[in-house]
Design an enzyme around this catalytic site. Structure first.
Site, short mmCIF file in Angstrom:
data_model
loop_
_atom_site.label_atom_id
_atom_site.label_comp_id
_atom_site.label_asym_id
_atom_site.label_seq_id
_atom_site.Cartn_x
_atom_site.Cartn_y
_atom_site.Cartn_z
N ARG A 19 -6.44 5.05 -4.31
CA ARG A 19 -5.19 5.37 -3.62
C ARG A 19 -4.68 4.18 -2.83
O ARG A 19 -3.47 3.91 -2.78
CB ARG A 19 -5.42 6.56 -2.69
CG ARG A 19 -4.17 7.05 -1.96
CD ARG A 19 -4.45 8.36 -1.24
NE ARG A 19 -3.25 8.92 -0.62
CZ ARG A 19 -2.97 8.85 0.68
NH1 ARG A 19 -3.82 8.24 1.52
NH2 ARG A 19 -1.87 9.39 1.16
N GLY A 76 5.17 -4.64 -4.12
CA GLY A 76 4.28 -5.20 -5.14
C GLY A 76 2.82 -5.26 -4.71
O GLY A 76 2.46 -4.97 -3.58
N ASP A 95 0.38 -6.96 -3.38
CA ASP A 95 0.28 -8.17 -2.58
C ASP A 95 -0.57 -8.03 -1.33
O ASP A 95 -0.56 -8.88 -0.45
CB ASP A 95 1.69 -8.64 -2.17
CG ASP A 95 2.41 -7.59 -1.31
OD1 ASP A 95 1.84 -6.51 -1.06
OD2 ASP A 95 3.56 -7.86 -0.89
N SER A 152 -0.16 -6.19 1.13
CA SER A 152 0.61 -5.98 2.37
C SER A 152 0.10 -4.77 3.14
O SER A 152 0.18 -4.74 4.37
CB SER A 152 2.10 -5.83 2.06
OG SER A 152 2.34 -4.72 1.21
N GLU A 195 2.16 -1.44 7.49
CA GLU A 195 2.37 -0.29 6.62
C GLU A 195 1.34 0.81 6.88
O GLU A 195 1.53 1.96 6.45
CB GLU A 195 2.29 -0.74 5.15
CG GLU A 195 3.43 -1.65 4.74
CD GLU A 195 3.19 -2.31 3.37
OE1 GLU A 195 2.35 -1.79 2.60
OE2 GLU A 195 3.84 -3.33 3.09
N HIS A 213 -6.26 12.23 -9.04
CA HIS A 213 -6.56 13.35 -8.17
C HIS A 213 -7.70 14.21 -8.72
O HIS A 213 -8.00 15.27 -8.18
CB HIS A 213 -5.31 14.20 -7.92
CG HIS A 213 -4.37 13.59 -6.94
ND1 HIS A 213 -3.21 14.19 -6.51
CD2 HIS A 213 -4.42 12.39 -6.29
CE1 HIS A 213 -2.59 13.40 -5.65
NE2 HIS A 213 -3.30 12.30 -5.51
N THR A 214 -8.32 13.76 -9.79
CA THR A 214 -9.59 14.34 -10.20
C THR A 214 -10.67 14.01 -9.19
O THR A 214 -11.75 14.59 -9.20
CB THR A 214 -10.00 13.82 -11.60
OG1 THR A 214 -11.22 14.47 -12.00
CG2 THR A 214 -10.27 12.31 -11.58
N ASP A 227 -9.67 18.36 -6.80
CA ASP A 227 -10.18 18.98 -8.02
C ASP A 227 -11.29 19.93 -7.58
O ASP A 227 -12.36 19.50 -7.15
CB ASP A 227 -10.73 17.90 -8.96
CG ASP A 227 -11.41 18.46 -10.20
OD1 ASP A 227 -11.54 19.69 -10.32
OD2 ASP A 227 -11.83 17.65 -11.05
#
Length: 332
Positions: A73, A83, A85, A87, A99, A205-206, A251
């Protein structure tokens, strides 16, 4: 006008053409350099880089199996914001608005310390050579393999950004309530990823878990697109108020193994998030879900191909960006 048989001006014309080509090459921005498809990219500069990253990632997942999902994730949330990168790894600073504090990341994005640890191990053997962006990309692949998922050839040569964008993270990462059409549109803006790419990557998301605050509305909705028994089970660990960070597996069958049960769950109306169940809800991606449900090999092959494609989203290469010494901070 130069005639076909005129030879007196050809050297001048040829020289002019050479000069134009040279000038165009010199003017080409360094960021247009391409990622390398060769796993030997670091062989001459840091020959033990990939093995060192792999050892670090395996150790982290051995300590906590859920970390495999978190690293996949983290790579996804990095690539979808300006992108691949790194960040997403930057902390707040006088010049950076992190972020990490964006709504899709705050309190739920995990694995930063695992990437920091891998970076530290690599820096000890070859300082200033391997980017955090490449480490994050390799870590996602190694995490997949460790829990039984596919492998893929990770392109290398990314460099690290000197910026981050909280506003882009808020705007460009999919919501847990996104519609199927919304997901298709978001992915299409990222390196032309297709609906099939999107469904395959959703299959991550398994693995992993989600917080109550992200699936509460779904399990209390009494809607027609959720299995009643499944909703009742999930309500037991997710009260109608409070308990926002209580966890449930994405799951419900094999939450710690990379397989295709996620898609089988969707066919039974047992997707945990709204953005999961919309993939099988009389919509444009139903047939892809059905195909992956019946063919785990097809799912794994498509997932690997989509991960390569995602890793190609707007990388910094050449002399763009930098190779951070510490993933969470810019070089001084």
């Amino acid at each position: 006008m130069v005639g076909r048989n005129d030879t007196t001006t050809r050297p001048t014309v040829a020289l002019s053409l050479v000069l134009v080509v040279v000038m165009m090459s010199a003017a080409a921005p360094p960021s247009e350099a391409q990622l390398s498809s060769s796993s030997s990219f670091y062989d001459s500069t840091c020959p033990d880089a990939l093995a060192t990253i792999r050892t670090s990632i395996r150790a982290a997942i051995a300590r906590e199996r859920r970390m495999a999902a978190s690293l996949l994730r983290l790579h996804f949330h990095d690539c979808f914001v300006q992108g691949c990168d790194a960040s997403i790894l930057l902390d707040d600073s006088p010049t950076v608005v992190s972020e990490k504090n964006a709504a899709p990341n705050r309190g739920s994005a995990r694995g930063y310390e695992v990437i920091d640890s891998a970076k530290s191990a690599v820096e000890k053997i070859c300082p200033g050579v391997v980017s955090c962006a490449d480490i994050l990309s390799v870590a996602a692949r190694d995490a997949s393999v460790y829990v039984g998922g596919p492998t893929w050839n990770v392109k290398l040569g990314r460099r690290d950004s000197r910026t981050a964008s909280l506003s882009l993270a808020e705007a460009e990462l999919p919501s847990f309530k996104e519609s199927a059409q919304g997901l298709i549109a978001i992915f299409s803006r990222k390196n032309g990823m297709t609906a099939r790419d999107m469904v395959a990557l959703s299959g991550a998301h398994t693995l992993g878990q989600a917080q109550c605050q992200f699936f509460r509305d779904r399990v209390y909705s009494n809607g027609t697109h959720i299995d009643a028994g499944f909703a009742s089970t999930r309500r037991r660990g997710c009260p109608s108020s409070g308990g926002d960070t209580n966890l449930a597996p994405l799951d419900l069958v094999t939450p710690n193994s990379f397989d295709n049960n996620y898609f089988k769950n969707l066919q039974q109306k047992k997707g945990l998030l709204e953005s999961d169940q919309v993939l099988f809800n009389n919509g444009p991606t139903d047939s892809i879900v059905a195909e992956y449900s019946s063919s785990p090999a097809t799912f794994k092959s498509d997932f690997a191909a989509a991960m390569v494609k995602m890793g190609d989203i707007e990388p910094l290469t050449g002399s763009a960006g930098e190779i951070r010494r510490i993933c969470s901070a810019l070089n001084s």
